[in-house]
Design a protein around this motif. Structure first.
Motif, short mmCIF file in Angstrom:
data_model
loop_
_atom_site.label_atom_id
_atom_site.label_comp_id
_atom_site.label_asym_id
_atom_site.label_seq_id
_atom_site.Cartn_x
_atom_site.Cartn_y
_atom_site.Cartn_z
N LEU A 277 0.98 -1.14 0.05
CA LEU A 277 -0.19 0.01 0.10
C LEU A 277 0.93 1.22 -0.06
N ILE A 278 0.71 2.08 -0.89
CA ILE A 278 1.58 3.22 -1.17
C ILE A 278 0.91 4.37 -0.79
N SER A 279 1.22 5.23 0.15
CA SER A 279 0.56 6.56 0.67
C SER A 279 1.61 7.77 0.93
N ARG A 280 0.97 8.79 1.04
CA ARG A 280 1.85 10.23 1.41
C ARG A 280 1.53 10.39 2.82
N ILE A 281 2.46 11.31 3.29
CA ILE A 281 2.38 11.66 4.62
C ILE A 281 1.86 13.01 4.17
N LEU A 282 0.58 13.30 4.94
CA LEU A 282 -0.13 14.58 4.92
C LEU A 282 0.51 15.40 6.05
N TYR A 283 0.53 14.98 7.08
CA TYR A 283 1.25 15.98 8.09
C TYR A 283 2.15 15.18 9.16
N ILE A 317 10.14 5.51 1.84
CA ILE A 317 10.88 5.27 0.46
C ILE A 317 11.64 6.54 -0.26
N THR A 318 10.99 7.78 0.44
CA THR A 318 11.93 8.96 -0.04
C THR A 318 12.77 9.60 0.64
N ALA A 319 12.53 9.33 1.86
CA ALA A 319 13.42 10.12 2.97
C ALA A 319 14.99 9.79 2.78
N SER A 350 11.18 12.38 8.90
CA SER A 350 10.04 12.34 7.71
C SER A 350 9.36 13.74 7.86
N LYS A 351 8.75 13.91 6.51
CA LYS A 351 8.27 15.46 6.40
C LYS A 351 6.98 15.13 5.30
N ARG A 352 6.42 16.21 5.22
CA ARG A 352 5.04 16.28 4.67
C ARG A 352 5.47 16.05 2.99
N GLY A 353 4.94 15.03 2.42
CA GLY A 353 4.89 14.77 1.12
C GLY A 353 5.59 13.41 0.72
N ASP A 354 6.50 13.08 1.98
CA ASP A 354 7.29 11.81 1.70
C ASP A 354 6.24 10.59 1.43
#
Length: 383
Positions: A277-283, A317-319, A350-354
């Motif tokens: 399951l692939i997701s983005r950090i909102l906050y 997977i983007t940090a 981690s940050k928003r959008g990761d």
């Protein structure tokens, strides 16, 4: 492990979505097929684990049968192209409509879960002028040593026929002229990683196989169900199960008479590791005692952690891997306190959008997705 190209692709897609690595799926299917064929075992895929059409088409092309637990699963399996002669229909609460439709499609076998169900199938088969093949699902009272919500083979569970009810089953079968008893069926639970459980099951099947023979039933099929677990902690290192060791247990300990077939109903073991399951950090919420990552995916997309405290490996997977490690509670946006994928998960800062990958989600993930909170249905992406 995701390649740079795959991660770059994810960054250009709207989240959340399920990502299916069809190469991992193919490797898994080939491994299972080779191991099962060595022992002349028959494998039916349990559709309840994942009924995504791309997944089903790959499994059907591999030559496996289908294990269904609803009328619509039977219908879907046949629409995809599964041979009706390899379709089995289990379920503790089959409706008359579902039974009639399965009879219409001439499926291989009904796995019957109560004495009363024998009479119902017989009556409906009589009306259609057909002979229905049945196997009795028996509770072997074998402890699967797994989570209480996914244990199915104990006398306290709702599934199957208890052993003390078997004489009544025999009497009902003698009365039901439109039924043919072809086998006995077992399923003790899911996510079983201790192979000794399957050895214990074999010993119980041997005992009951003899019990039926002594009463005049020379059974064709011994259906031992599924339950083989996967490695949720190390999805890359153990992407494909050790099917050979699993089947060897049954080859060593299951006593088969000449001509008896052994059938399996595998679900999770075939599809879990191919899906994420692939997701983005909102906050990102930083507190005095807790840090939270709020994702755009929630329990509406992956129910397992909320439903039975299931573990899934969670990766950012983007940090930047050089970032300091921070402990986070990884949660979703749903208005429920149980909407949490993992507590105190150690991740690079981690940050928003990761982008977050929740691994080993190919089984009991997409199939359990819901529209709670009027969420949109999660979509799928393939390798």
């Amino acid at each position: 492990m995701f390649s740079r190209d795959t991660v770059a692709r994810f960054q250009n897609l709207e989240t959340p979505f399920y990502y299916y690595d069809l190469n991992v799926l193919d490797q898994t299917l080939m491994s299972c097929k080779a191991a099962s064929e060595k022992f002349a075992f028959h494998v039916h895929y349990a559709l309840k684990a994942n009924f995504n059409e791309q997944i089903l088409k790959a499994i059907q092309k591999s030559g496996f049968g289908a294990d269904c637990v609803s009328g619509n699963e039977v219908k879907k399996a046949i629409e995809i192209g599964f041979d009706p002669g390899k379709v089995v229909f289990a379920g503790v609460g089959k409706s008359d409509r579902e039974i009639n439709e399965a009879l219409d499609n001439n499926i291989y076998c009904f796995n019957v879960e109560s004495v009363q169900e024998l009479g119902v199938i017989n009556e409906l088969a009589l009306k259609q002028g057909k002979q229905a093949r049945v196997a009795i699902r028996i509770n072997p009272n074998v402890d699967a040593h797994t989570h209480q919500y996914i244990t199915t083979g104990l006398e306290e569970n709702k599934f199957g026929v208890n052993q003390w009810e078997l004489p009544a089953c025999v009497e009902e079968l003698k009365r039901c002229s439109n039924l043919e008893l072809i086998g006995i069926h077992f399923h003790v639970g899911s996510q079983i990683t201790n192979l000794d459980v399957f050895k214990s099951l074999c010993l119980k099947v041997n005992e009951l196989n003899t019990w039926f023979l002594e009463r005049g039933f020379d059974l064709k099929v011994l259906n031992v169900g599924g339950g083989l677990g996967v490695d949720y902690h190390h999805p890359d290192e153990n992407a494909v199960n050790d099917f050979m060791s699993f089947f060897e247990i049954y080859d060593r300990f299951l006593e088969r008479r000449t001509g008896q077939e052994v059938h399996f109903e595998l679900g999770r073991a075939l599809v879990a590791q191919c899906g994420s399951l692939i997701s983005r950090i909102l906050y990102v919420k930083n507190g005095l005692k807790k840090n939270f990552l709020v994702l755009d995916a929630g329990m509406t997309e992956l129910m397992r952690p909320a439903l039975y405290q299931a573990y899934h490996k969670i990766e950012n997977i983007t940090a930047d891997s050089a970032n300091s490690i921070v402990s986070y509670d990884v949660v979703g946006p749903i208005c429920e306190s149980t909407d949490c994928f993992g507590k105190e998960v150690e991740l690079p800062e981690s940050k928003r959008g990761d982008i977050i990958a929740i691994r080993s989600a190919g089984a009991y993930g997409e199939v359990m997705a819901s529209g709670y909170n009027l969420r949109e249905r999660v979509r799928s992406v393939y390798s």
